[in-house]
Design a protein around this motif. Structure first.
Motif, mmCIF file in Angstrom:
data_model
loop_
_atom_site.group_PDB
_atom_site.id
_atom_site.type_symbol
_atom_site.label_atom_id
_atom_site.label_comp_id
_atom_site.label_asym_id
_atom_site.label_seq_id
_atom_site.Cartn_x
_atom_site.Cartn_y
_atom_site.Cartn_z
ATOM 1 N N UNK A 183 16.345 -26.560 43.271
ATOM 2 C CA UNK A 183 15.832 -27.928 43.160
ATOM 3 C C UNK A 183 16.524 -28.876 44.129
ATOM 4 N N UNK A 184 17.768 -28.558 44.512
ATOM 5 C CA UNK A 184 18.504 -29.426 45.443
ATOM 6 C C UNK A 184 18.229 -29.074 46.897
ATOM 7 N N UNK A 185 17.564 -27.945 47.157
ATOM 8 C CA UNK A 185 17.329 -27.489 48.523
ATOM 9 C C UNK A 185 15.881 -27.617 48.969
ATOM 10 N N UNK A 186 14.947 -27.400 48.050
ATOM 11 C CA UNK A 186 13.540 -27.354 48.422
ATOM 12 C C UNK A 186 12.892 -28.734 48.311
ATOM 13 N N UNK A 187 11.903 -29.031 49.152
ATOM 14 C CA UNK A 187 11.097 -30.240 48.961
ATOM 15 C C UNK A 187 10.415 -30.185 47.597
ATOM 16 N N UNK A 188 10.091 -31.337 46.995
ATOM 17 C CA UNK A 188 9.564 -31.356 45.625
ATOM 18 C C UNK A 188 8.355 -30.451 45.388
ATOM 19 N N UNK A 189 7.332 -30.495 46.260
ATOM 20 C CA UNK A 189 6.143 -29.678 46.032
ATOM 21 C C UNK A 189 6.482 -28.197 46.123
ATOM 22 N N UNK A 190 7.338 -27.842 47.069
ATOM 23 C CA UNK A 190 7.726 -26.438 47.222
ATOM 24 C C UNK A 190 8.545 -25.973 46.025
ATOM 25 N N UNK A 191 9.388 -26.876 45.505
ATOM 26 C CA UNK A 191 10.160 -26.513 44.316
ATOM 27 C C UNK A 191 9.237 -26.301 43.126
ATOM 28 N N UNK A 192 8.231 -27.178 42.962
ATOM 29 C CA UNK A 192 7.286 -27.001 41.856
ATOM 30 C C UNK A 192 6.550 -25.667 41.982
ATOM 31 N N UNK A 193 6.233 -25.285 43.207
ATOM 32 C CA UNK A 193 5.581 -23.993 43.441
ATOM 33 C C UNK A 193 6.484 -22.854 42.966
ATOM 34 N N UNK A 194 7.773 -22.966 43.302
ATOM 35 C CA UNK A 194 8.723 -21.952 42.862
ATOM 36 C C UNK A 194 8.859 -21.955 41.347
ATOM 37 N N UNK A 195 8.956 -23.130 40.768
ATOM 38 C CA UNK A 195 9.164 -23.235 39.322
ATOM 39 C C UNK A 195 8.034 -22.553 38.557
ATOM 40 N N UNK A 196 6.799 -22.815 38.986
ATOM 41 C CA UNK A 196 5.664 -22.207 38.294
ATOM 42 C C UNK A 196 5.540 -20.726 38.618
ATOM 43 N N UNK A 197 5.985 -20.326 39.796
ATOM 44 C CA UNK A 197 5.985 -18.897 40.124
ATOM 45 C C UNK A 197 6.952 -18.141 39.222
ATOM 46 N N UNK A 198 8.102 -18.745 38.920
ATOM 47 C CA UNK A 198 9.059 -18.112 38.010
ATOM 48 C C UNK A 198 8.489 -18.024 36.597
ATOM 49 N N UNK A 199 7.745 -19.065 36.170
ATOM 50 C CA UNK A 199 7.104 -18.997 34.844
ATOM 51 C C UNK A 199 6.039 -17.897 34.830
ATOM 52 N N UNK A 200 5.278 -17.776 35.920
ATOM 53 C CA UNK A 200 4.252 -16.736 35.994
ATOM 54 C C UNK A 200 4.891 -15.354 35.962
ATOM 55 N N UNK A 201 6.045 -15.230 36.597
ATOM 56 C CA UNK A 201 6.768 -13.948 36.590
ATOM 57 C C UNK A 201 7.201 -13.575 35.184
ATOM 58 N N UNK A 202 7.654 -14.576 34.424
ATOM 59 C CA UNK A 202 8.076 -14.327 33.045
ATOM 60 C C UNK A 202 6.902 -13.909 32.165
ATOM 61 N N UNK A 203 5.734 -14.540 32.401
ATOM 62 C CA UNK A 203 4.561 -14.300 31.549
ATOM 63 C C UNK A 203 3.735 -13.105 32.005
ATOM 64 N N UNK A 204 3.940 -12.684 33.245
ATOM 65 C CA UNK A 204 3.172 -11.562 33.758
ATOM 66 C C UNK A 204 1.740 -11.904 34.086
ATOM 67 N N UNK A 205 1.455 -13.185 34.394
ATOM 68 C CA UNK A 205 0.093 -13.609 34.736
ATOM 69 C C UNK A 205 0.158 -14.652 35.836
ATOM 70 N N UNK A 206 -0.697 -14.495 36.858
ATOM 71 C CA UNK A 206 -0.710 -15.416 37.989
ATOM 72 C C UNK A 206 -1.273 -16.769 37.586
ATOM 73 N N UNK A 207 -0.852 -17.824 38.314
ATOM 74 C CA UNK A 207 -1.299 -19.190 38.043
ATOM 75 C C UNK A 207 -1.968 -19.774 39.281
ATOM 76 N N UNK A 208 -2.946 -20.678 39.023
ATOM 77 C CA UNK A 208 -3.565 -21.434 40.101
ATOM 78 C C UNK A 208 -3.050 -22.867 40.036
ATOM 79 N N UNK A 209 -2.556 -23.369 41.186
ATOM 80 C CA UNK A 209 -2.015 -24.730 41.276
ATOM 81 C C UNK A 209 -2.756 -25.528 42.325
#
Length: 347
Positions: free
Chosen positions: A314-340
C-alpha cells in the motif's frame, strides 16, 4: 534522432560546454530543460510549487522534457544537446525511457571536475543582484547538491556515463573532447528498455509471485516510474497468460512451467495522456528460495525488486494498482476470479 545528455554537478560547466558543442556536432541544437522549470514556475499554482524542493520532482517537468525534446527533434532532426544535472536514477530511467519509447537514442556524458574546482566555480558564480536571498537560493543551493552528486557518482552514475574530467579544460576544450567521443562512437547509446507509447487501449498481463512467507513480488522497472507487478503489454496475437509468462522471464529470469491462474480482470478507464484498457492479474504461484535468489538484477528492465506484505504494498503502489492487488489477493483466497472497473469490483 539522438540526444547528447551533458550531466554533472552544478558548476561542472554543462551549459557552457553545450553551447560550444553545438558548433562541433553537425546539425545539432541546444535544449536547456531549465526553461521548462522556469515556465512551470509561472504556470503552476504556488501551492503545488511549494510541495517540492526541485522542479525535477514535478512529474509534469519530466514529462515535458521528454515531449519537448521529441517535438524539437521532429521539427529539426539531427542531434539535441541537453545540459542538465540528473542525479536520481529513477528520474534518469523515466526520462531516458520516455525518449527511448520515441525511438530517440540517448548518449550520456558526465563532466566530472574535482570537488575543489566545483566549489571554486560555485563561489565565482554570479548571483543576480535583484534576486531576494540570492546567496542562499543560488550559491548555497549549489553547494548542497555536491553531496547528492557524490552519492550518485558512487552508485549508478559512474557506470552509466562516458566521463570527461574537465577540471583543467576550457569549455571549448571540453566540448572538443565530448564531440570526439560522440562522433567517434566512444559514447554508447544508453542501455534502456524501449517501450513504445500506446496509441490506443491496451491489454496488459501481470503475474503475482509469492515467496515462502506468502509475500508478493513487486518490481521497480527502469522504463517507467513507480513499483509494479512483473508483467507487461500483451502483443498482437498473443494469449494474455502467455504474455505474463514471457514478461516474467524477461524481467526477472524466472521461467514459469505452469500456466498462471486468472485472479482479476480490471478495466482501466482512459485518463489523458494514457489510453487505458484491460489489466489482467494472474497467480503465478509460490517461489522457492532458489528461484528468488536467481532473479536477474541489475539489468536493462529492473532497478530493483522486493517481496512485500499487503500492507507494505500500500505504501509502494499507486492507489488504483494497489486496489487491483488487494482484490486479486481476495480472489486468490476465494478461488474465484473477479471483474473490476478502475479497481472497484462490479457484478
Amino acid at each position: 534522432m539522438i540526444v547528447v545528455w551533458i550531466n554533472g554537478a552544478f558548476g561542472a560547466g554543462k551549459t557552457t560546454t553545450a553551447r560550444e558543442l553545438i558548433d562541433l556536432i553537425p546539425n545539432s541544437t541546444l535544449f536547456d530543460p531549465e526553461l521548462i522549470g522556469a515556465g512551470l514556475a509561472r504556470l503552476l499554482p504556488a501551492k503545488r510549487l511549494a510541495e517540492v524542493n526541485d522542479f525535477q520532482d514535478l512529474p509534469i517537468w519530466r514529462r515535458l522534457v521528454v515531449d519537448t525534446a521529441a517535438a524539437m527533434l521532429s521539427e529539426l532532426g539531427g542531434v539535441l544537446v541537453v545540459p542538465m544535472t540528473l542525479l536520481r536514477q529513477d528520474y534518469r530511467d523515466e526520462i531516458f525511457g520516455g525518449l527511448a519509447s520515441r525511438r530517440i537514442a540517448v548518449r550520456h556524458v558526465l563532466l566530472a571536475p574535482a570537488e575543489t574546482i566545483l566549489r571554486e566555480r560555485i563561489a565565482a558564480r554570479e548571483v543576480p543582484p535583484d534576486l531576494p536571498d540570492g546567496e542562499i537560493r543560488v550559491r548555497q543551493w549549489a553547494y548542497d547538491q555536491i553531496e547528492p552528486y557524490h552519492a550518485a557518482l558512487a552508485g549508478w552514475l559512474a557506470t552509466d556515463t562516458h566521463t570527461v574530467d574537465n577540471g583543467t579544460l576550457t569549455p571549448y576544450e571540453t566540448a572538443v573532447r565530448v564531440a570526439e567521443a560522440v562522433n567517434g562512437g566512444s559514447v554508447p547509446v544508453c542501455d534502456i528498455v524501449q517501450t513504445p507509447e500506446p496509441t490506443a487501449e491496451t491489454v496488459a498481463a501481470g503475474v503475482l509471485l509469492f515467496d515462502e512467507q506468502d509475500r508478493v513480488l513487486l518490481v521497480d522497472p527502469t522504463y517507467k516510474a513507480g513499483w509494479e507487478f512483473p508483467g507487461g503489454v500483451v502483443e498482437s496475437g498473443e494469449a494474455p497468460a502467455r504474455a505474463g509468462i514471457r514478461e516474467v522471464a524477461e524481467e526477472t529470469g524466472i521461467h514459469l512451467t505452469d500456466d498462471p491462474h486468472l485472479l482479476v480482470v480490471d478495466w482501466e478507464p482512459p485518463v489523458p495522456p494514457g489510453y487505458g484498457g484491460l489489466r489482467l492479474l494472474y497467480d503465478g504461484g509460490r517461489l522457492d528460495g532458489g528461484s528468488a535468489r536467481g532473479m536477474l538484477l541489475p539489468g536493462p528492465e529492473l532497478r530493483g525488486w522486493r517481496f512485500v506484505t499487503e500492507e507494505e504494498a500500500a505504501t509502494l503502489l499507486p492507489p488504483v494498482r494497489y486496489e487491483r492487488l488487494r482484490w486479486a489477493l481476495r480472489a486468490r483466497e476465494r478461488g474465484a476470479a473477479l471483474y473490476l472497473e478502475a479497481g472497484v469490483p462490479r457484478g
